[in-house]
Scaffold this active site. Structure first.
Site, PDB file in Angstrom:
ATOM      1  N   ASN A  68       0.825  -1.207   0.000  1.00  0.00           N
ATOM      2  CA  ASN A  68       0.000   0.000   0.000  1.00  0.00           C
ATOM      3  C   ASN A  68       0.861   1.260   0.000  1.00  0.00           C
ATOM      4  O   ASN A  68       0.586   2.225  -0.728  1.00  0.00           O
ATOM      5  CB  ASN A  68      -0.901   0.025   1.240  1.00  0.00           C
ATOM      6  CG  ASN A  68      -2.038  -0.969   1.161  1.00  0.00           C
ATOM      7  OD1 ASN A  68      -2.315  -1.544   0.123  1.00  0.00           O
ATOM      8  ND2 ASN A  68      -2.712  -1.175   2.289  1.00  0.00           N
ATOM      9  N   ARG A 394     -12.047  -3.480 -13.224  1.00  0.00           N
ATOM     10  CA  ARG A 394     -10.928  -4.373 -12.923  1.00  0.00           C
ATOM     11  C   ARG A 394     -11.462  -5.802 -13.008  1.00  0.00           C
ATOM     12  O   ARG A 394     -12.261  -6.211 -12.171  1.00  0.00           O
ATOM     13  CB  ARG A 394     -10.363  -4.117 -11.527  1.00  0.00           C
ATOM     14  CG  ARG A 394      -9.817  -2.705 -11.296  1.00  0.00           C
ATOM     15  CD  ARG A 394      -9.119  -2.612  -9.942  1.00  0.00           C
ATOM     16  NE  ARG A 394      -8.864  -1.248  -9.552  1.00  0.00           N
ATOM     17  CZ  ARG A 394      -7.827  -0.518  -9.951  1.00  0.00           C
ATOM     18  NH1 ARG A 394      -6.959  -1.044 -10.793  1.00  0.00           N
ATOM     19  NH2 ARG A 394      -7.671   0.722  -9.533  1.00  0.00           N
ATOM     20  N   ARG A 424      -6.251   2.290 -12.754  1.00  0.00           N
ATOM     21  CA  ARG A 424      -4.822   2.378 -12.453  1.00  0.00           C
ATOM     22  C   ARG A 424      -4.215   1.021 -12.104  1.00  0.00           C
ATOM     23  O   ARG A 424      -4.753   0.270 -11.301  1.00  0.00           O
ATOM     24  CB  ARG A 424      -4.591   3.363 -11.301  1.00  0.00           C
ATOM     25  CG  ARG A 424      -3.118   3.609 -11.013  1.00  0.00           C
ATOM     26  CD  ARG A 424      -2.948   4.652  -9.937  1.00  0.00           C
ATOM     27  NE  ARG A 424      -3.309   5.977 -10.413  1.00  0.00           N
ATOM     28  CZ  ARG A 424      -4.187   6.775  -9.802  1.00  0.00           C
ATOM     29  NH1 ARG A 424      -4.802   6.365  -8.722  1.00  0.00           N
ATOM     30  NH2 ARG A 424      -4.438   7.968 -10.277  1.00  0.00           N
ATOM     31  N   HIS A 454     -16.732   3.640 -13.611  1.00  0.00           N
ATOM     32  CA  HIS A 454     -16.469   2.886 -12.397  1.00  0.00           C
ATOM     33  C   HIS A 454     -17.689   2.087 -11.940  1.00  0.00           C
ATOM     34  O   HIS A 454     -17.590   1.256 -11.040  1.00  0.00           O
ATOM     35  CB  HIS A 454     -16.026   3.868 -11.295  1.00  0.00           C
ATOM     36  CG  HIS A 454     -15.482   3.218 -10.071  1.00  0.00           C
ATOM     37  ND1 HIS A 454     -16.154   3.230  -8.865  1.00  0.00           N
ATOM     38  CD2 HIS A 454     -14.329   2.541  -9.851  1.00  0.00           C
ATOM     39  CE1 HIS A 454     -15.440   2.595  -7.955  1.00  0.00           C
ATOM     40  NE2 HIS A 454     -14.329   2.166  -8.526  1.00  0.00           N
ATOM     41  N   TYR A 487     -12.782  -9.346  -0.711  1.00  0.00           N
ATOM     42  CA  TYR A 487     -13.474  -8.069  -0.542  1.00  0.00           C
ATOM     43  C   TYR A 487     -14.930  -8.346  -0.177  1.00  0.00           C
ATOM     44  O   TYR A 487     -15.577  -9.196  -0.781  1.00  0.00           O
ATOM     45  CB  TYR A 487     -13.459  -7.264  -1.846  1.00  0.00           C
ATOM     46  CG  TYR A 487     -12.150  -6.626  -2.235  1.00  0.00           C
ATOM     47  CD1 TYR A 487     -10.935  -7.111  -1.759  1.00  0.00           C
ATOM     48  CD2 TYR A 487     -12.123  -5.549  -3.104  1.00  0.00           C
ATOM     49  CE1 TYR A 487      -9.740  -6.523  -2.136  1.00  0.00           C
ATOM     50  CE2 TYR A 487     -10.924  -4.957  -3.491  1.00  0.00           C
ATOM     51  CZ  TYR A 487      -9.737  -5.459  -3.003  1.00  0.00           C
ATOM     52  OH  TYR A 487      -8.548  -4.886  -3.380  1.00  0.00           O
ATOM     53  N   ARG A 583     -13.822   2.821   5.835  1.00  0.00           N
ATOM     54  CA  ARG A 583     -12.661   1.955   6.008  1.00  0.00           C
ATOM     55  C   ARG A 583     -11.348   2.718   5.910  1.00  0.00           C
ATOM     56  O   ARG A 583     -10.429   2.502   6.676  1.00  0.00           O
ATOM     57  CB  ARG A 583     -12.674   0.849   4.954  1.00  0.00           C
ATOM     58  CG  ARG A 583     -11.581  -0.200   5.178  1.00  0.00           C
ATOM     59  CD  ARG A 583     -11.346  -1.032   3.938  1.00  0.00           C
ATOM     60  NE  ARG A 583     -10.604  -0.311   2.920  1.00  0.00           N
ATOM     61  CZ  ARG A 583     -10.953  -0.242   1.638  1.00  0.00           C
ATOM     62  NH1 ARG A 583     -12.047  -0.817   1.226  1.00  0.00           N
ATOM     63  NH2 ARG A 583     -10.215   0.429   0.776  1.00  0.00           N
TER      64      ARG A 583
END
Length: 728
Positions: A68, A394, A424, A454, A487, A583
């Protein structure tokens, strides 16, 4: 990845607080976005210190925090450095210039990296005790030395390319995330000094597993230093040190780019050569070697030059992921197998029949993403399906979704795929998928130049009884089979005609720039999502002022948008009870008398990465889960999601699905205590006290029947019912 954190802080004895956020010049109404993100990554790292997790899972959290942080420097810090180099003085919402932000970011990131090294030191000891060893240079016995020498000669030596550093050999290009070892040598024949650099090829494993019954590893750079004499015969090593480079990896879209595919293909190649953003030096590097690297890669030690850090004895904390892959199930979370939705099973696996009968919500990863694949595969094989439209932001490297779309096109169906090239770090893979889809006859659309698509939506048109019926899937997460295992997201399936009509308009908007009209269910950005969200907050504010019950519950990844934050402040001081589950980044400052006294913010970091976006508004009802307005979305509350992305916001009006999401998913997040951190008014986070009745939302959903199985298929007495009435 983005992926998975209080008062049990690692450096609680430090003189300097690590989690402070810039108050700026506006009196402290907002926290700084970048510092808030660093605070989130610290929560991720601190899960590596959580004894409730198995040891290798703790190591995984540490590795994730390293990955990260790399991405943060490659994108966010790179952007600020770019602004600074162009003398852009645009201030952040908290009133800081790019230079001021960089100063605070570097200080906080240095503290975070120091903490990562300390955590690694502690975990290394625990791993040793558990029989999993990452050997230090002085811990290699004679037998291991002999094996390592043979391994070096046959598996490492042939692919290394030492390069002299002298006037005849310019300093070589070091690729992004490249790790190298620099040597100071002296030739024994004439005492001539020479400096050499050896890049470690990206394809070379970072850690070498040693033979034997125990799990023993050694870092490849340590092996290189150990056997440098074999690489440089006739020389004596006077100094050697490891360093690592991070480069600017963002891609800016040029308005004149006529061919997006070609533009991105070239931009991806340029990315690896972006300017150096961070130069990591091994602690204790000889001054002479450090000076060379600072001169060649630092770009100047002040101003717009690279950020230079000493990062301990293990550079590239993210590479510890290789150790996590060790075959030690006793040191990992117990395996978890997601359930296939019972509602689909009731109809013999016929997704369309199940959706026709009733709207369905599926909760990932507790319920398998295979249901989404089954929906697409059935559409591809069904002779009555005439068209499929699909967004792809993605999709990952696994081809399941792509293969379903290809099969549909090859079966003669009209298939449209909206592929987002601007996702990205997935740009290259998305170009590959786009090419494969086009070869199969899929109509591939790349959407808008300035906006990212998105929204996560799939639309299937099926011929039924002489008419067409539209089936839709709306997801809060990506069509990505791998991330869907870790996720937490929602999948909503419906055959509602109005929603289907709205979804069709959404696709026409993306593919043909046709402005949507008279949409009654689906709310889009950058069309009207911001306005509708603000109107919902205003309604709660008006309810509070008129003496009616008023509440807002919202779950998302990030809250940044200043105008929405101001609306929440206004609602709070009107008496609206606001509970936010954020989060990651949160620029809102909660719990301030006279500004945000009724706002509570919590962050959940645990085994799974909380990713779903769920918003609920009390709607003036005394019992909120009897009448709250409920929405799912692909958007976070950030300017980019409102103004520069195509996103959806969908009301959930089916009573059963409404209650499942609100009474189960939302409430479980609100009452979780074992994995929750509370954001305090000073910008720090404090781990919640589990109390006498601890509650872990991830464990709850792993051990209870699926949401889609509630109702007729599963007895009500089997599924514990969480409720806002009882639980909040």
């Amino acid at each position: 990845m983005t992926r998975p954190a209080h008062i049990a802080r690692l450096d609680q004895d430090d003189d300097e607080p690590y989690a402070g956020t810039g108050a700026g010049t506006d009196g402290g109404r907002y926290f700084n976005r970048e510092l808030s993100w660093l605070a989130f990554n610290r929560r991720v790292m601190e899960e590596a210190c959580n004894p409730a997790h198995p040891l290798l899972e703790r190591l995984r959290f540490l590795s994730i925090s390293g990955s990260n942080l790399d991405e943060f420097f490659m994108v966010r810090v790179a952007g600020l450095k770019g602004q600074q180099s162009k003398d852009v003085d645009r201030r952040s919402v908290d009133g800081l210039t790019p230079g001021q932000q960089l100063s605070e970011i570097v200080a906080e990131a240095d503290r975070l990296m120091d903490s990562q090294q300390a955590v690694w030191g502690d975990l290394r000891v625990l791993l040793d005790e558990a029989g999993l060893h990452v050997l230090r240079r002085d811990a290699v016995d004679d037998a291991t030395e002999e094996w390592l020498e043979g391994h070096f000669r046959t598996q490492i030596f042939p692919i290394l390319t030492p390069q002299a550093l002298d006037p005849a050999h310019p300093f070589p290009f070091i690729p992004n995330k490249g790790m190298s070892v620099i040597f100071d040598l002296v030739r024994t024949s004439d005492d001539e000094p020479i400096r050499e650099l050896v890049m470690l090829p990206a394809a070379m494993p970072r850690f070498i597993r040693l033979p034997g019954d125990e799990d023993r590893y050694v870092a490849v750079e340590s092996v290189l230093k150990r056997f440098a004499g074999l690489l440089f015969p006739g020389y004596v090593v006077h100094g050697a040190a490891t360093f690592r480079v991070l480069r600017d990896s963002d891609i800016e879209i040029e308005e004149e780019a006529e061919d997006l595919v070609r533009y991105f293909a070239n931009a991806i190649k340029r990315r690896r050569r972006g300017r150096v953003i961070r130069l990591e030096l091994e602690t204790g590097m000889p001054d002479a070697l450090a000076a060379v690297l600072k001169e060649e890669l630092g770009g100047g030690l002040t101003g717009t030059g690279a950020i230079i850090t000493e990062s301990g004895n293990l550079l590239g904390i993210n590479d510890l992921e290789a150790i996590v892959d060790a075959d030690r199930p006793d040191l990992k979370f117990p395996p978890f197998t997601p359930r296939f939705p019972e509602r689909i099973r009731e109809f013999g696996g016929d997704c369309f029949a199940a959706i026709r009968a009733k709207d369905i919500v599926v909760h990932h990863p507790y319920e398998t993403f295979d249901v989404v694949l089954a929906f697409l595969k059935q559409a591809a094989a069904d002779p009555d399906v005439v068209a499929i439209k699909q967004t792809l932001y993605r999709a990952g490297k696994q081809p399941a979704v792509i293969n379903a779309l290809i099969a549909a096109a090859e079966a003669g169906k009209s298939v449209t795929a909206v592929v987002e090239l601007k996702a990205r770090f997935d740009e290259e893979q998305n170009i590959v998928w786009a090419s494969a889809l086009e070869r199969a006859g899929v109509q591939v659309v790349y959407g808008f130049i300035d906006w990212k698509t998105h929204a996560k939506v799939s639309l299937v048109v099926r011929r039924e009884g002489g008419q067409f019926r539209t089936y839709c899937h709306f997801g809060t997460g990506n069509y990505h089979p791998i991330t869907a295992k870790i996720y937490t997201d929602l999948s909503f399936f419906t055959a509602d005609r109005q929603i289907g009509s709205d979804a069709s308009q959404m696709f026409n908007y993306i593919t043909g720039y046709v402005e949507p009209v008279a949409m009654k269910s689906v709310i889009l950005s950058p069309h009207d999502l911001r306005a509708r969200l603000v109107a919902l907050i205003d309604t709660e504010t008006a309810n509070a002022r008129s003496g009616c019950p008023a509440a807002i519950w919202a779950k998302m990844n990030s809250l940044v948008d200043p105008s929405v934050i101001e609306k929440l402040y206004e609602a709070s001081e009107a008496g609206v009870v606001v509970d936010l589950i954020i989060r990651g980044i949160c620029c809102l400052r909660p719990g301030v008398p006279g500004m945000s006294s009724n706002i509570r913010v919590k962050s959940i970091v645990g085994r799974f990465l909380e990713h779903s976006r769920i918003w609920a508004f009390g709607n003036g009802k005394a019992l909120p889960n009897d009448g709250a307005q409920l929405f799912i979305s692909s958007a976070d509350w950030m300017p980019r999601n409102f103004d520069r992305r195509v996103e959806y916001m969908l009301p959930i009006e089916n009573p059963t699905v409404h209650d499942q999401i609100l009474d189960q998913v939302m409430v479980a997040n609100l009452i979780d205590t074992e994995q929750s951190w509370e954001l305090l008014a000073d910008g720090s986070y404090a781990r919640e006290d589990p109390g006498d009745r601890p509650f872990n939302l991830h464990r709850y959903f792993m051990t209870n029947p699926s949401l889609s199985g509630r109702g007729d298929s599963v007895g009500a007495d089997i599924v514990p019912t969480l409720s806002l009435r009882r639980g909040h």
